[in-house]
Structures are given as structure tokens and as C-alpha cells.
Scaffold this motif. Structure first.
Motif, PDB file in Angstrom:
ATOM      1  N   TRP A   1     137.341  -0.049  61.943  1.00 50.47           N
ATOM      2  CA  TRP A   1     137.581   0.537  60.625  1.00 50.47           C
ATOM      3  C   TRP A   1     137.858   2.029  60.774  1.00 50.47           C
ATOM      4  O   TRP A   1     137.746   2.592  61.868  1.00 50.47           O
TER       5      TRP A   1
ATOM      6  N   PHE B   1     142.537  -3.673  48.384  1.00 52.47           N
ATOM      7  CA  PHE B   1     141.324  -3.874  49.167  1.00 52.47           C
ATOM      8  C   PHE B   1     140.306  -4.687  48.379  1.00 52.47           C
ATOM      9  O   PHE B   1     140.250  -4.644  47.150  1.00 52.47           O
TER      10      PHE B   1
ATOM     11  N   ARG C   1     137.385  -3.804  52.539  1.00 52.70           N
ATOM     12  CA  ARG C   1     137.689  -4.884  53.463  1.00 52.70           C
ATOM     13  C   ARG C   1     138.987  -5.587  53.089  1.00 52.70           C
ATOM     14  O   ARG C   1     139.539  -5.394  52.005  1.00 52.70           O
ATOM     15  N   GLY C   2     139.497  -6.398  54.022  1.00 50.47           N
ATOM     16  CA  GLY C   2     140.620  -7.279  53.761  1.00 50.47           C
ATOM     17  C   GLY C   2     140.133  -8.707  53.610  1.00 50.47           C
ATOM     18  O   GLY C   2     138.931  -8.987  53.619  1.00 50.47           O
TER      19      GLY C   2
ATOM     20  N   CYS D   1     137.696  -2.664  56.741  1.00 54.49           N
ATOM     21  CA  CYS D   1     138.870  -1.842  57.045  1.00 54.49           C
ATOM     22  C   CYS D   1     138.552  -0.348  57.017  1.00 54.49           C
ATOM     23  O   CYS D   1     139.159   0.434  57.750  1.00 54.49           O
TER      24      CYS D   1
ATOM     25  N   ILE E   1     145.234  -7.029  50.637  1.00 55.78           N
ATOM     26  CA  ILE E   1     145.121  -6.580  52.026  1.00 55.78           C
ATOM     27  C   ILE E   1     144.471  -7.672  52.864  1.00 55.78           C
ATOM     28  O   ILE E   1     143.442  -8.238  52.484  1.00 55.78           O
TER      29      ILE E   1
ATOM     30  N   ARG F   1     144.103  -7.081  56.543  1.00 49.77           N
ATOM     31  CA  ARG F   1     143.359  -6.412  57.616  1.00 49.77           C
ATOM     32  C   ARG F   1     143.926  -5.020  57.836  1.00 49.77           C
ATOM     33  O   ARG F   1     145.044  -4.711  57.389  1.00 49.77           O
ATOM     34  N   LEU F   2     143.171  -4.192  58.536  1.00 47.72           N
ATOM     35  CA  LEU F   2     143.647  -2.906  59.027  1.00 47.72           C
ATOM     36  C   LEU F   2     144.577  -3.144  60.203  1.00 47.72           C
ATOM     37  O   LEU F   2     144.251  -3.903  61.124  1.00 47.72           O
TER      38      LEU F   2
ATOM     39  N   SER G   1     147.644   5.435  57.664  1.00 49.82           N
ATOM     40  CA  SER G   1     147.068   4.199  58.170  1.00 49.82           C
ATOM     41  C   SER G   1     147.777   3.031  57.500  1.00 49.82           C
ATOM     42  O   SER G   1     148.311   3.172  56.396  1.00 49.82           O
TER      43      SER G   1
ATOM     44  N   TYR H   1     148.064  -1.325  56.555  1.00 48.60           N
ATOM     45  CA  TYR H   1     147.263  -2.488  56.217  1.00 48.60           C
ATOM     46  C   TYR H   1     148.185  -3.682  55.977  1.00 48.60           C
ATOM     47  O   TYR H   1     149.129  -3.603  55.194  1.00 48.60           O
TER      48      TYR H   1
END
Length: 396
Positions: free
Chosen positions: A48, A68, A81-82, A89, A200, A202-203, A274, A276
Motif C-alpha cells: 500500500w 475505493f 482497499r480494492g 491500497c 478499484i 488493486r493498487l 499512483s 489503480y
């Protein structure tokens, strides 16, 4: 038999996108190999990202609009989070100003933390023990776990964690059923993607600017075992080495994201953006319309990148941090060697609108001017030739 005739093609005769677009030339003799011979560990992925912001309510409102899920919320922490199972994330902690703190990487094994701690003279500790974060002990990282704290050559705090119980998966935003050519999978049905946030998953990756690019690059390769997918160099300055690298994790034969971390030389040390992952192009577009209707500012998009090939759409949050929705990115195993290409604005996308000044960071500001003067006077890798090369690349 159908009247349509398809000629067989020997795929070994085809040049891949990596060769045609990412690697017009491979490395020349003596150039950076793009990987370490004996790294301390090999991180598995980004876990994260860590931020501080003064207004967690405003941060949560944007997070929900961007897509998110909320993994945990306290008075002083917001965990995002995703939908995929695994780690969160992002964590946003309450602070006086809005700032990016640093990335957190996920170790493949618990023993990697001990190896990393011995090699760097660090300690292994609980993930809830966050130095300088008042009240942070009251909110464990979801799932718990252990961490090692490091400092990269740019001055960014870097944490490597081995997490305990992963977050469970959440319901997905389903991809639309597409008709393509003679492949008609949708019949007697209309296509109506809902106007809702992109969900979302995931990162994906983090992009950083650094004044000490070569030192920072080697640190991530030697310490965390990451490997380079693509190098970019300044026109006429290839003999001085690369000025940008797209770096992936090394999971052997398992194909992973083209880049988990990207870094480029610049006058500042800081967060660039960043990214996603979301489901597909319709998720990107419909989610973008949702953000636009709520008054958020698009920085650049929609388009398809060259390095990484992903579909992209960039937005600014209320604190001016840039975040990217992406889908359909390249996946590489450890077998591919780095590509080398010149750095240019035109090389950022295969299609899409021209890159904006906002995305390029080309709009002058007093803070940016100060960064340039400090970089040219400081002990780092910036000098007048590098600065002119970067300005030329931004206008090419």
C-alpha cells in the motif's frame, strides 16, 4: 467449411510490442543491466501507499467517488482497499499538511524481513508501530503483520511488510460483454454501462521523481530485488545513462505488471502519481464521467500508454495528488531484458489526447522554480545539460 480464409502466421516471425515500441534498441555494451546480480530480497509487490492529510472526511469522499472501498476508518486513519483479496491500497493518516509519506512493499516470505533487517541494520516490528503517527497504535494494518523500515537514497521512507490475514475479496464490477468482428456474444441485449464510480480492483504502480536517479535505481534493484522493464534516456545524452526506469517485481516465470515502480530524474524528490486497476475501458470512461459530474479535475486521458500499454485516465484529488485509473496492462516474466528508448512527450501514448501541461508538471510555480535552483546547486545528478534535456523531452 466457411468461405472466410485465414492465412496461418508463424508467431516467431512477429516483432512484439515490447520490441517495436518499448525496445527500439536493446542495451549497448556496458550499459546498465537493469537488475542486481545478488539482491538482498525480492519483494512480491506493492502492498500500500502512505499519505497524511488534514481532512479525512474530504479524503474519504473523494476515495469513494474514485472507486475505493473503505477497509477501516478511525478518527486518525483511513484505510482504502480494492475488490481483490489481499492488502489495502492506501492508508491516509491525519496530519497538519497533505503529504506523501512513502511506499510499502510486500515481502514474499516472513524470513525475508529478517534477511533485510540484518543486511540494513534495521529492526523487524509490528505493522501497527508507526513512528511519529500519533494514535496509530490504536489501528492495526488490516490483517496485522510485521514490517522493516528503510530509507531510500531520495529520502523516502520505504517499508517492507509481511502481512497476516489478507482482506477478503469484494464483489467485482463485471466487464461488459463485447461483440467483435464475427464473434457475436451479445444478442438481443443492449449495452448500458451504469454511471457509477470505477470500482478499484488493486493498487498497480507508483511513480516518483528524484534528483538522485542512478543511486535510487540501484538501491531498489540491490535491496528489494526489482528488475527494469524499460529505460528511457535523454536525446543526445544516452552515453550519460538513463533518466527514467519502469521497474517490476521479479517473480521468476510468473508474469507481473510491466511496472510496479517508475522513477525519473527531475529537480525535485516527490510523488508524481499512483495507479489503480479497474475492470475495462467502459469502467474507466463511465467512472470518469461520474468524477467529472462531481467537479473533480481530469489531468489527462483517456488514452493508451506505450511503456506498459495500459489504458489510462488521470485525475487530481482535492489535495492535488494525481491518481490513475488503468486497465489492460502488460505482464512480463523475468525473462525479458530491458528496452531502451528516448524520452519524449510523444512517446507517452499510442493514442489519446496530447499530454497536458498539468500531467507533465510543466506549469511553472514558485515552488517548482525553487526546486530547480536547489537541484542545480546541490550534490545530485541534475546539471544544466540534464535540465535542458528534460525540457526538450517535455516539448518533443
Amino acid at each position: 467449411m466457411s468461405g472466410t480464409h485465414v492465412n496461418a502466421v508463424d508467431v516467431t516471425d512477429l516483432r512484439t510490442a515490447h520490441q517495436d515500441l518499448h525496445s527500439e534498441q536493446g542495451a549497448l555494451r556496458g550499459e546498465h543491466p537493469g537488475r542486481s546480480r545478488n539482491p538482498v530480497i525480492k519483494v512480491a509487490d506493492l502492498a500500500w501507499l502512505e499519505f497524511e492529510k488534514p481532512d479525512l472526511d474530504r479524503a474519504e469522499a473523494f476515495a469513494r467517488d474514485f472507486g475505493f472501498g473503505i477497509a477501516a476508518r478511525t478518527e486518525r486513519e483511513l484505510w482504502l482497499r480494492g475488490t481483490f483479496a489481499g492488502t489495502p491500497c492506501m492508508v491516509i493518516r491525519k496530519g497538519r499538511t497533505s503529504s506523501f509519506i512513502g511506499p510499502v512493499f510486500r515481502a514474499a516470505e516472513r524470513a525475508d524481513l529478517d534477511r533485510l533487517a540484518r543486511a540494513t541494520g534495521s529492526d523487524v516490528r509490528d505493522t501497527r508501530d508507526v513512528p511519529g503517527a500519533r494514535g496509530a497504535r490504536d489501528a492495526d494494518a488490516p490483517g496485522g503483520g510485521k514490517a522493516v523500515d528503510l530509507l531510500d537514497p531520495s529520502g523516502f521512507p520505504v517499508r517492507v511488510v509481511h502481512c497476516g490475514e489478507p482482506l477478503p475479496a469484494l464483489p467485482e464490477q463485471q466487464p461488459l460483454l463485447l461483440n467483435s468482428g464475427t464473434d457475436h456474444r451479445r444478442r438481443n441485449l443492449t449495452q448500458r454501462p451504469p454511471r457509477e464510480p470505477s470500482r478499484i480492483q488493486r493498487l498497480g504502480h507508483l511513480v516518483l521523481e528524484t534528483r538522485v536517479f542512478a543511486r535510487a535505481l540501484d538501491w531498489y534493484l540491490d535491496t528489494l530485488g526489482m528488475i527494469v522493464s524499460d529505460f528511457l534516456f535523454l536525446d543526445g545524452q544516452r552515453d550519460r545513462g538513463p533518466t527514467m526506469a519502469f521497474i517490476r517485481c521479479d517473480q521468476g516465470s510468473l508474469a507481473v505488471d510491466h511496472h510496479t515502480l517508475a522513477m525519473h530524474l527531475g529537480p525535485g524528490n516527490g510523488y508524481v502519481h499512483s495507479a489503480y486497476q479497474v475492470t475495462d475501458l467502459d469502467s474507466i470512461a463511465a467512472g470518469g464521467e461520474y468524477l467529472n459530474e462531481r467537479g473533480y479535475k481530469r489531468s489527462w486521458g483517456i488514452g493508451r500508454h506505450i511503456q506498459g500499454s495500459q489504458l489510462f485516465d488521470y485525475w487530481r484529488d482535492p489535495d492535488r495528488f494525481m491518481l490513475e485509473h488503468f486497465a489492460d496492462g502488460d505482464l512480463f516474466s523475468c525473462d525479458l531484458e530491458p528496452g531502451w528508448a528516448p524520452m519524449s512527450t510523444s512517446g507517452l501514448a499510442q493514442w489519446g489526447p496530447p499530454a497536458t501541461r498539468d500531467f507533465l508538471g510543466a506549469s511553472p510555480s514558485p515552488a517548482r522554480v525553487r526546486e530547480v535552483f536547489q537541484a542545480l546547486r546541490g550534490d545530485n545528478e541534475m546539471d544544466p545539460a540534464r535540465l535542458l534535456g528534460l525540457l526538450k523531452a517535455a516539448n518533443t
